[in-house]
Design a protein around this motif. Structure first.
Motif, PDB file in Angstrom:
ATOM      1  N   ASP A  94      -5.210  14.162  -9.494  1.00 38.54           N
ATOM      2  CA  ASP A  94      -3.916  13.514 -10.114  1.00 38.54           C
ATOM      3  C   ASP A  94      -4.037  12.878 -11.266  1.00 38.54           C
ATOM      4  O   ASP A  94      -4.785  12.099 -11.527  1.00 38.54           O
ATOM      5  CB  ASP A  94      -3.314  12.500  -9.173  1.00 38.54           C
ATOM      6  N   ASN A  96      -1.988  11.057 -12.799  1.00 37.77           N
ATOM      7  CA  ASN A  96      -1.487   9.755 -13.027  1.00 37.77           C
ATOM      8  C   ASN A  96      -2.431   8.640 -12.231  1.00 37.77           C
ATOM      9  O   ASN A  96      -2.735   7.453 -12.696  1.00 37.77           O
ATOM     10  CB  ASN A  96      -0.220   9.421 -12.128  1.00 37.77           C
ATOM     11  N   ASP A 100      -4.247   5.589 -14.236  1.00 39.36           N
ATOM     12  CA  ASP A 100      -4.234   4.148 -13.720  1.00 39.36           C
ATOM     13  C   ASP A 100      -5.890   3.666 -13.546  1.00 39.36           C
ATOM     14  O   ASP A 100      -6.088   2.391 -13.919  1.00 39.36           O
ATOM     15  CB  ASP A 100      -3.524   4.059 -12.537  1.00 39.36           C
TER      16      ASP A 100
END
Length: 449
Positions: A94, A96, A100
């Protein structure tokens, strides 16, 4: 080279080094397992000794060995990076979540983007109290603490009176029941009455414990808020009433002790002398030998005499400083406050609100957790080191091993400071800190080796 714990697989490559010795051309082939976790200098020295290599190739061998390991390691990193990029492109990772994680790691490792450290309430209160105790407001602080102490002492006296009356009433009831035993009452009636008495005592003790805990919490909050407010008023130059507020001392309340709860002042045997240590550069030390009850240094004195006030003032002035002062009580290896001098010490601590440190029970709970964690770590290390090997020493320590909450002699060096639980009124307590580190605290500065 630093070990790379993230790599799950290892690869073996051959390091080939060619050199000439006279008319002979020699080849040295060494299999290396990547990632290389051992020190390159040590590996180089072992190769020289193991293969009896001539000294004139040492520098050249070391340079080529360093270059080979560095190049192969970079290739591994590049290969893993390509695999990671392919995983992102194919959608296995992923994006995202990955972004992060990168942002969090960057903030935690880069000082420029890290969040500024916020001072805690304890640090702010430590600075404020240290300033006030070295100001004309010091006597006001001591008098206020004494008044709080008297209030708690009165509550404890009321508790003792109620408990005494309850025990006397229950004793009279039990005597009447025992006289009727075998006539109109049976053993079951006696047991039922004893259970009722025990439950009544527990309810009354829990009631007073809750009330004392609530009173000390209110006193601590009021005291700290008043100290902060007084410090703010002192910093305000336009406040003209602050000097009058300091001059007006709180009215001292003398504690009215009942039921024999008066500590008699015992005559102390003491002697002071000076010694000089050193052969060439002598240092002078002033020593004071004192024979007295250990708990006398922890008790808040009822009579507010000048000598007692000066002793408390000296303690308060060095409370948040780098001069360590403490009292070590010799106790058994059980972490509790229910027997012996530990119980007496806990009683002394409960007689006065501690405005600076956690209560004795809270500190003992911290000690309990630390000791259990230390024993678990030491047990796992011992099993890995010795395997399933049994010895006679294990049989001797079975009784100790059954109780995991006991503190062993090996723990004394690491966690002895947790047992220095001192009352702030007479002898300064020591804040629990991690052993093995040089810790700078606004309350203390201690180094444990």
């Amino acid at each position: 080279m630093k070990s790379n714990k993230g790599k799950a697989c290892t690869r073996e490559r051959d390091f080939v080094y060619k050199f000439s010795a006279g008319n002979q051309d020699l080849v040295l082939t060494v299999p290396l397992r990547f990632p290389v976790q051992e020190n390159i200098n040590h590996l180089h020295g072992r190769l020289i000794l193991l293969h009896n290599l001539p000294c004139f190739i040492e520098n050249d061998l070391k340079q080529l060995l360093n270059k080979f390991i560095e190049e192969e390691t970079i290739k591994d990193y590049d290969r893993e990076a390509e695999m990671a990029l392919e995983a992102v492109k194919s959608g296995k990772v992923d994006i995202n979540q990955l972004a992060d994680t990168w942002a969090k790691a960057y903030k935690e490792t880069t000082l420029e983007y890290a969040k500024p450290e916020e001072t805690s309430w304890d640090e702010d209160f430590a600075d404020v109290y240290h300033d006030l105790i070295h100001s004309p407001a010091s006597e006001t602080l001591l008098n206020l603490e004494h008044n709080y102490f008297v209030s708690i002492s009165e509550l404890i006296s009321e508790r003792d009176v109620e408990l005494k009356k309850l025990r006397e009433r229950q004793g009279a009831e039990m005597d009447k029941v025992m006289q009727e035993l075998g006539k109109s009452l049976t053993d079951q009636d006696v047991n039922s009455l004893a259970a009722q008495h025990f439950e009544s005592q527990q309810d009354l003790e829990n009631k007073w414990t809750s009330e004392l805990k609530q009173s000390t919490a209110i006193q601590k909050q009021e005291y700290q808020e008043w100290v902060i407010k007084l410090h703010q008023d002192l910093k305000n130059p336009n406040n003209s009433s602050i000097s009058d507020e300091i001059k007006v001392q709180p009215q001292l309340r003398e504690s009215v002790e009942g039921n024999g709860r008066i500590y008699e002042e015992q005559r102390l045997l003491e002697e002071s002398f000076t010694i000089h240590l050193g052969a060439q550069l002598k240092t002078m030390h002033n020593l004071r030998l004192l024979r007295a009850d250990m708990l006398d240094f922890c008790k808040h004195k009822r009579n507010h005499r000048s000598g007692v006030k000066l002793h408390r003032l000296q303690t308060a002035m060095s409370l948040y400083s780098t001069s360590l002062c403490g009292l070590v009580l010799l106790v058994d290896n059980r972490i509790s406050s229910y027997s012996g001098i530990k119980r007496d010490f806990a009683t002394v601590c409960q007689e006065c609100t501690d405005f600076h440190f956690p209560g004795i029970q809270e500190q003992l709970e911290i000690v309990q957790k630390v000791v259990l964690k230390a024993r678990a770590q030491r047990s796992s290390k011992s099993k890995r080191r010795h395997g399933n090997k049994n010895s006679g020493n294990e049989d001797k320590s079975k009784s100790i091993e059954r109780n995991q909450s006991n503190i062993l002699p090996d723990h004394i060096r690491l966690y002895w400071h947790y047992y220095v639980l001192l009352h702030q009124m007479s002898v300064m307590p020591v804040k629990p800190i991690k052993a093995g580190n040089y810790v700078e605290d606004k309350r203390k500065t201690v180094m444990f080796q």
